[in-house]
Every structure is written in structure tokens, then in C-alpha cells.
Design a protein around this motif. Structure first.
Motif, PDB file in Angstrom:
ATOM      1  N   LEU A 164      74.395  -5.874   4.234  1.00  0.00           N
ATOM      2  CA  LEU A 164      75.140  -6.004   2.984  1.00  0.00           C
ATOM      3  C   LEU A 164      74.554  -7.202   2.244  1.00  0.00           C
ATOM      4  N   ARG A 178      70.422   0.351   5.425  1.00  0.00           N
ATOM      5  CA  ARG A 178      70.468   0.473   6.887  1.00  0.00           C
ATOM      6  C   ARG A 178      69.072   0.742   7.428  1.00  0.00           C
ATOM      7  N   TRP A 200      81.574  -1.373   4.868  1.00  0.00           N
ATOM      8  CA  TRP A 200      82.010  -2.767   4.884  1.00  0.00           C
ATOM      9  C   TRP A 200      83.382  -2.842   4.211  1.00  0.00           C
ATOM     10  N   GLY A 256      79.831   1.488   1.417  1.00  0.00           N
ATOM     11  CA  GLY A 256      79.440   2.198   2.617  1.00  0.00           C
ATOM     12  C   GLY A 256      78.134   2.932   2.427  1.00  0.00           C
ATOM     13  N   CYS A 295      75.194  -5.933  10.241  1.00  0.00           N
ATOM     14  CA  CYS A 295      76.098  -5.257  11.170  1.00  0.00           C
ATOM     15  C   CYS A 295      75.213  -4.562  12.200  1.00  0.00           C
ATOM     16  N   ILE A 326      74.004  -2.130  -0.099  1.00  0.00           N
ATOM     17  CA  ILE A 326      74.045  -1.795   1.327  1.00  0.00           C
ATOM     18  C   ILE A 326      72.799  -1.001   1.682  1.00  0.00           C
ATOM     19  N   TRP A 369      85.290  -0.815  14.853  1.00  0.00           N
ATOM     20  CA  TRP A 369      85.266  -1.998  13.993  1.00  0.00           C
ATOM     21  C   TRP A 369      84.602  -3.156  14.704  1.00  0.00           C
ATOM     22  N   TYR A 374      84.730 -10.433   6.191  1.00  0.00           N
ATOM     23  CA  TYR A 374      84.053  -9.153   6.012  1.00  0.00           C
ATOM     24  C   TYR A 374      83.894  -8.461   7.361  1.00  0.00           C
ATOM     25  N   TYR A 375      84.232  -7.175   7.378  1.00  0.00           N
ATOM     26  CA  TYR A 375      84.161  -6.361   8.579  1.00  0.00           C
ATOM     27  C   TYR A 375      83.246  -5.166   8.337  1.00  0.00           C
ATOM     28  N   CYS A 376      82.518  -4.768   9.366  1.00  0.00           N
ATOM     29  CA  CYS A 376      81.828  -3.493   9.289  1.00  0.00           C
ATOM     30  C   CYS A 376      82.549  -2.492  10.202  1.00  0.00           C
ATOM     31  N   ALA A 392      79.196  -8.007  13.357  1.00  0.00           N
ATOM     32  CA  ALA A 392      78.858  -8.484  12.017  1.00  0.00           C
ATOM     33  C   ALA A 392      78.452  -9.947  12.087  1.00  0.00           C
ATOM     34  N   ILE A 405      78.604   4.039   8.017  1.00  0.00           N
ATOM     35  CA  ILE A 405      78.965   2.635   8.168  1.00  0.00           C
ATOM     36  C   ILE A 405      79.508   2.110   6.837  1.00  0.00           C
TER      37      ILE A 405
END
Length: 123
Positions: free
Chosen positions: A80, A71, A35, A49, A21, A69, A113, A93-95, A5, A33
Motif C-alpha cells: 500500500l 501485489r 487494506w 483492495g 502485507c 495498491i 486478518w 492499518y490492517y490487511c 502488516a 487482499i
């Protein structure tokens, strides 16, 4: 799949940021995927997501209408877009990637992750 990320930073309230991400190592399009974010002293919360094909998205109520979001499976990347940021959006923030056909909101249903990226919104 390995996830990375990026895109976090410091922004004023009302501003925008776009997080990315990037995935590698496995077929990216095989994964849903999502977040998540973790504010100081809080648990990791679902943000939103996107399904494998990108045809369906889901968002937490707190970000609906402000976050988007998307992709690009050709680039192995999920984005994001965060607009109208609020102080309470401040978090790491994590994906995450998982094998579900829908968009789970529970962190435990994701297998992979990335390292988080910090978003700080100043009031």
C-alpha cells in the motif's frame, strides 16, 4: 493464511509511506487482499483492495489518487503506497485476505486478518 502488516510510522502531512502485507501458510494468489484502517474512536473502514491476480484494484473515495495498491505473488506480498498523506489518514492499518473473486468492502467478508500497523500523520 497468516498475514503480517508492516511499514507504519510517523510522517509529516504531505509525506509518503509504503505498507507491506506479507502472507504465509497458504497459496497467497488464491486470495483477494484488502487494506482497512481504524482511526481512534472510529469503525474499521475499507481503504482499498486488489484482486487475486492483481489485475483490478478498488479504493475508497477518500484515498483515490493518493494511495496505490499492488501485489507480488512471487513474494507473497501486497503493498500500500500512500502519498500526500493527511492528518486524517492517521489510523491503525490492517490487511485482510478473503476468497471473493471481486473486492468486497465489508470487513466481515474477509476471513484472515493481520495485526495492524500504526500510521501517524502529523499536521
Amino acid at each position: 493464511v497468516q498475514l503480517q502488516a508492516s511499514g507504519g510510522g510517523l510522517v509529516q502531512a504531505g509525506g509518503s509511506l509504503r505498507l507491506s502485507c506479507a502472507g504465509s501458510g497458504r497459496t497467497f494468489s488464491n486470495f483477494v487482499i484488502a487494506w482497512f484502517r481504524r482511526a481512534p474512536g472510529e469503525e474499521r473502514d475499507f481503504v482499498g483492495g486488489i484482486t487475486r491476480s492483481g489485475g483490478t484494484t478498488d479504493y475508497a473515495d477518500s484515498v483515490k489518487g493518493r494511495f496505490t495498491i499492488s501485489r507480488d505473488n512471487n513474494k507473497n506480498t501486497v503493498y500500500l503506497q500512500m502519498n500526500s498523506l493527511k492528518f486524517e489518514d492517521t489510523a491503525v492499518y490492517y490487511c485482510a485476505a478473503g476468497g471473493a473473486l471481486d473486492i468486497p468492502t465489508r470487513p466481515g467478508l474477509y476471513d484472515y486478518w493481520g495485526r495492524g500497523t500504526l500510521v501517524t500523520v502529523s499536521s
